[in-house]
Design a protein around this motif. Structure first.
Motif, PDB file in Angstrom:
ATOM      1  N   GLY A  29       0.797  -1.217   0.000  1.00  0.00           N
ATOM      2  CA  GLY A  29       0.000   0.000   0.000  1.00  0.00           C
ATOM      3  C   GLY A  29       0.831   1.269   0.000  1.00  0.00           C
ATOM      4  N   GLY A  30       0.350   2.295   0.696  1.00  0.00           N
ATOM      5  CA  GLY A  30       0.997   3.600   0.657  1.00  0.00           C
ATOM      6  C   GLY A  30       2.418   3.627   1.191  1.00  0.00           C
ATOM      7  N   ASP A  31       2.636   3.001   2.348  1.00  0.00           N
ATOM      8  CA  ASP A  31       3.983   2.972   2.908  1.00  0.00           C
ATOM      9  C   ASP A  31       4.920   2.140   2.039  1.00  0.00           C
ATOM     10  OD1 ASP A  31       3.789   4.569   5.353  1.00  0.00           O
ATOM     11  OD2 ASP A  31       2.408   3.033   6.045  1.00  0.00           O
ATOM     12  N   SER A  32       4.372   1.107   1.420  1.00  0.00           N
ATOM     13  CA  SER A  32       5.166   0.266   0.523  1.00  0.00           C
ATOM     14  C   SER A  32       5.545   1.036  -0.732  1.00  0.00           C
ATOM     15  CB  SER A  32       4.386  -0.992   0.151  1.00  0.00           C
ATOM     16  OG  SER A  32       3.964  -1.679   1.306  1.00  0.00           O
ATOM     17  N   ALA A  33       4.645   1.894  -1.183  1.00  0.00           N
ATOM     18  CA  ALA A  33       4.941   2.730  -2.347  1.00  0.00           C
ATOM     19  C   ALA A  33       6.105   3.666  -2.022  1.00  0.00           C
ATOM     20  CB  ALA A  33       3.711   3.542  -2.740  1.00  0.00           C
ATOM     21  N   ASP A  34       6.142   4.149  -0.786  1.00  0.00           N
ATOM     22  CA  ASP A  34       7.237   5.014  -0.345  1.00  0.00           C
ATOM     23  C   ASP A  34       8.561   4.243  -0.348  1.00  0.00           C
ATOM     24  OD1 ASP A  34       8.295   7.496   1.097  1.00  0.00           O
ATOM     25  OD2 ASP A  34       8.755   5.928   2.547  1.00  0.00           O
ATOM     26  N   THR A  35       8.535   3.001   0.139  1.00  0.00           N
ATOM     27  CA  THR A  35       9.738   2.164   0.133  1.00  0.00           C
ATOM     28  C   THR A  35      10.205   1.923  -1.288  1.00  0.00           C
ATOM     29  OG1 THR A  35       9.149   1.037   2.193  1.00  0.00           O
ATOM     30  CG2 THR A  35      10.650  -0.124   0.718  1.00  0.00           C
ATOM     31  N   CYS A  36       9.266   1.628  -2.170  1.00  0.00           N
ATOM     32  CA  CYS A  36       9.599   1.364  -3.569  1.00  0.00           C
ATOM     33  C   CYS A  36      10.191   2.608  -4.233  1.00  0.00           C
ATOM     34  CB  CYS A  36       8.343   0.905  -4.309  1.00  0.00           C
ATOM     35  SG  CYS A  36       8.669   0.076  -5.883  1.00  0.00           S
ATOM     36  N   LEU A  37       9.642   3.775  -3.912  1.00  0.00           N
ATOM     37  CA  LEU A  37      10.155   5.026  -4.457  1.00  0.00           C
ATOM     38  C   LEU A  37      11.606   5.243  -4.020  1.00  0.00           C
ATOM     39  CD1 LEU A  37       9.781   7.763  -5.892  1.00  0.00           C
ATOM     40  CD2 LEU A  37       8.847   8.656  -3.741  1.00  0.00           C
ATOM     41  N   LYS A  38      11.877   4.983  -2.763  1.00  0.00           N
ATOM     42  CA  LYS A  38      13.232   5.159  -2.246  1.00  0.00           C
ATOM     43  C   LYS A  38      14.213   4.204  -2.921  1.00  0.00           C
ATOM     44  CE  LYS A  38      11.773   6.994   2.222  1.00  0.00           C
ATOM     45  NZ  LYS A  38      11.411   6.685   3.623  1.00  0.00           N
ATOM     46  N   VAL A  39      13.778   2.959  -3.122  1.00  0.00           N
ATOM     47  CA  VAL A  39      14.644   1.988  -3.794  1.00  0.00           C
ATOM     48  C   VAL A  39      14.901   2.412  -5.238  1.00  0.00           C
ATOM     49  CG1 VAL A  39      14.788  -0.389  -4.647  1.00  0.00           C
ATOM     50  CG2 VAL A  39      14.006   0.052  -2.316  1.00  0.00           C
ATOM     51  N   VAL A  51      -6.372  -3.319   1.321  1.00  0.00           N
ATOM     52  CA  VAL A  51      -7.804  -3.475   1.565  1.00  0.00           C
ATOM     53  C   VAL A  51      -8.446  -2.123   1.840  1.00  0.00           C
ATOM     54  CG1 VAL A  51      -7.597  -5.842   2.424  1.00  0.00           C
ATOM     55  CG2 VAL A  51      -7.428  -3.923   4.039  1.00  0.00           C
ATOM     56  N   ASP A  52      -7.652  -1.154   2.293  1.00  0.00           N
ATOM     57  CA  ASP A  52      -8.187   0.160   2.643  1.00  0.00           C
ATOM     58  C   ASP A  52      -8.617   0.974   1.429  1.00  0.00           C
ATOM     59  OD1 ASP A  52      -7.814  -0.182   5.403  1.00  0.00           O
ATOM     60  OD2 ASP A  52      -5.720   0.417   5.255  1.00  0.00           O
ATOM     61  N   ASN A  53      -8.159   0.589   0.238  1.00  0.00           N
ATOM     62  CA  ASN A  53      -8.533   1.270  -1.004  1.00  0.00           C
ATOM     63  C   ASN A  53      -8.141   2.752  -0.998  1.00  0.00           C
ATOM     64  OD1 ASN A  53      -9.747   1.028  -3.625  1.00  0.00           O
ATOM     65  ND2 ASN A  53     -11.521   2.161  -2.890  1.00  0.00           N
ATOM     66  N   ASP A  54      -7.047   3.079  -0.336  1.00  0.00           N
ATOM     67  CA  ASP A  54      -6.706   4.490  -0.162  1.00  0.00           C
ATOM     68  C   ASP A  54      -5.498   4.951  -0.977  1.00  0.00           C
ATOM     69  OD1 ASP A  54      -4.813   3.099   1.257  1.00  0.00           O
ATOM     70  OD2 ASP A  54      -5.091   4.171   3.150  1.00  0.00           O
ATOM     71  N   LEU A  55      -5.069   4.160  -1.965  1.00  0.00           N
ATOM     72  CA  LEU A  55      -4.007   4.624  -2.854  1.00  0.00           C
ATOM     73  C   LEU A  55      -4.580   5.609  -3.869  1.00  0.00           C
ATOM     74  CD1 LEU A  55      -1.954   1.382  -3.658  1.00  0.00           C
ATOM     75  CD2 LEU A  55      -1.226   3.333  -2.282  1.00  0.00           C
ATOM     76  N   PRO A  56      -3.867   6.698  -4.139  1.00  0.00           N
ATOM     77  CA  PRO A  56      -4.367   7.677  -5.105  1.00  0.00           C
ATOM     78  C   PRO A  56      -4.171   7.214  -6.544  1.00  0.00           C
ATOM     79  CG  PRO A  56      -2.189   8.312  -4.379  1.00  0.00           C
ATOM     80  CD  PRO A  56      -2.560   7.095  -3.568  1.00  0.00           C
ATOM     81  N   ILE A  57      -4.790   7.925  -7.458  1.00  0.00           N
ATOM     82  CA  ILE A  57      -4.675   7.755  -8.912  1.00  0.00           C
ATOM     83  C   ILE A  57      -5.385   6.500  -9.423  1.00  0.00           C
ATOM     84  CG2 ILE A  57      -3.122   7.643 -10.917  1.00  0.00           C
ATOM     85  CD1 ILE A  57      -1.054   9.162  -9.265  1.00  0.00           C
TER      86      ILE A  57
END
Length: 424
Positions: A117-127, A147-153
């Motif tokens: 999810g969102g925090d994982s997207a941040d990790t992926c961005l950093k990598v 499951v939270d369905n809270d990713l943007p775009i």
């Protein structure tokens, strides 16, 4: 972006709370990578997410049979183990990034697929930024899941449709039960669902009521400040009209002072408030104010593990996101995430899109005001039109002679370590 030379191996890992269909994304990644052996070598999975990369605890998915990987599509939870671990910035913990590069180099890894999810997207961005900052070519693609369905775009997130279906069905079935007992016993049923800041899952509870099956449902959203007086008035009115009421409450509901009703004063690994227990809090309020008999339940892990009632749309999209992630990497993309793009509500149609991770990481998508009814306790037609297609269709797992679903457990054969130990 500088492309890596020669054929490189891929790293895939799962992060955060798992879902009923995250393994379908894993299936999409691995099966698609196997079809492109001319460009991608082996797919190594990280045991317990990014921690597996840092500790060089890798799994060789090439040791798994074709049928075992295919069975991931109907198996819930995280086949390789997940984690809640957020990388600090390069400036704060340079050693972690240097360790990642050491592991990637040691195992000839040039592709990084992170499913979360969102925090994982941040990790992926950093990598993804390793190439420029530390001079190592790595293509990082985020595979959306939450499951939270809270990713943007993206129109929606794989994992959500199945949870929405589970909550809607559970609310309807429990409501039938309460209605049976309302004359002489229980008049209020309370179901606690996940959703820290976004009320998408709670909204699905309102789908239990439809034109051909009217059910009194009250929803408590994180986006709507809890007002005890108004809430009690709504409960009292529903019980007077129908004889009973079902309440779906999100774990992230807040009071006027901005505090979570269910705040335990604890923090998770990402620094978020550890929530849970809002159902009994609300139930106690009803007991004190209205003296009504109630029952409450917490969906908890059941809602995100219920593969037996997964949405067909959700399964298909989860697989498609994994497949698209590999295809984006092969095209030379970096720091991106495949997305679901809705093109039509009726009939429901969608296609695969693409988003830059800089627009995804650390951004939460809340429920639009236009999706919440004016009284703050229900959903609008616009919301129903959005949710409906995501819940439709059945994709049952195979069942055994014992009447239980047959799920796969992989060998998860370890890759031989080449480096020294590393503590996280």
């Amino acid at each position: 972006m500088a492309k890596s030379s020669g054929k490189k191996n891929a790293f895939y890992a799962q992060s955060g709370g798992v879902t009923a269909v995250i393994n379908a994304s894993a299936c999409g990644v691995i099966e698609t990578a196997r079809k492109h052996k001319d460009k991608i070598g082996k797919v190594y999975a990280g045991r317990n997410g990014i921690i597996g990369a840092l500790t060089e605890d890798l799994i060789d998915t090439s040791r798994e049979s074709k049928s075992a990987i295919a069975a991931l599509r109907h198996t819930p939870s995280g086949a390789f183990g997940s984690c809640r671990y957020k990388l600090k910035s390069l400036e704060q913990n340079r050693r972690e990034y240097e360790r990642l590069i050491e592991v990637f180099e040691a195992h000839n890894i040039g592709y990084f697929f992170y499913n979360g999810g969102g925090d994982s997207a941040d990790t992926c961005l950093k990598v993804s930024q390793l190439s420029k900052k530390l001079g190592y070519p790595i293509q990082a693609i985020h595979v959306p899941k939450t499951v939270d369905n809270d990713l943007p775009i993206t129109d929606n997130c794989p994992g959500f449709g199945s949870v929405a279906k589970y909550i809607a069905v559970s609310t309807r079935e429990a409501s039938f039960d309460v209605a049976s007992m309302a004359k002489t016993s229980t008049k209020v049923f309370i179901l606690e669902v996940m959703g820290r800041h976004a009320g998408w899952i709670a909204a699905a509870g309102a789908m239990a009521s439809s034109e051909d099956c009217e059910i009194p449902v009250i929803v408590l959203f994180p986006e709507v400040t809890f007002n005890r007086r108004k809430f009690m008035q709504a409960v009292k009115a529903k019980v007077k009209q129908f004889g009973y009421v079902s309440i779906v409450v999100s774990e992230g509901v807040k009071s006027r002072d901005g505090k979570f009703l269910a705040d335990q004063g604890l923090k998770d690994a990402f620094g978020h408030a550890q929530l849970g227990g809002v159902a009994p809090v609300v139930a106690n309020m009803i007991r004190e104010d209205l003296k009504l008999k109630y029952h409450w339940a917490v969906a908890d892990y059941l809602q995100r593990a219920a593969r037996h009632i997964a949405s067909k749309s959700d399964v298909e999209q989860a697989y498609a996101m994994g497949k698209a992630a590999v295809e984006l990497a092969i095209k030379g993309k970096n720091s991106v995430m495949p997305t679901v793009v809705r093109t039509s509500n009726s009939p429901y149609r969608w296609k695969v899109g693409e988003a830059n991770l800089s627009r995804v990481a650390n951004v939460e998508k809340m429920m639009p005001k236009s999706f919440i009814s004016k009284d703050g306790f229900g959903i609008t037609k616009k919301c129903r039109d959005y949710l409906g297609p995501l819940m439709k269709g059945e994709d049952y797992p195979p069942y055994g002679k014992d009447g239980l679903p047959k799920y796969v457990r992989l060998k998860n054969a370890p890759v031989k370590r080449k480096l020294g130990d590393f503590k996280v």
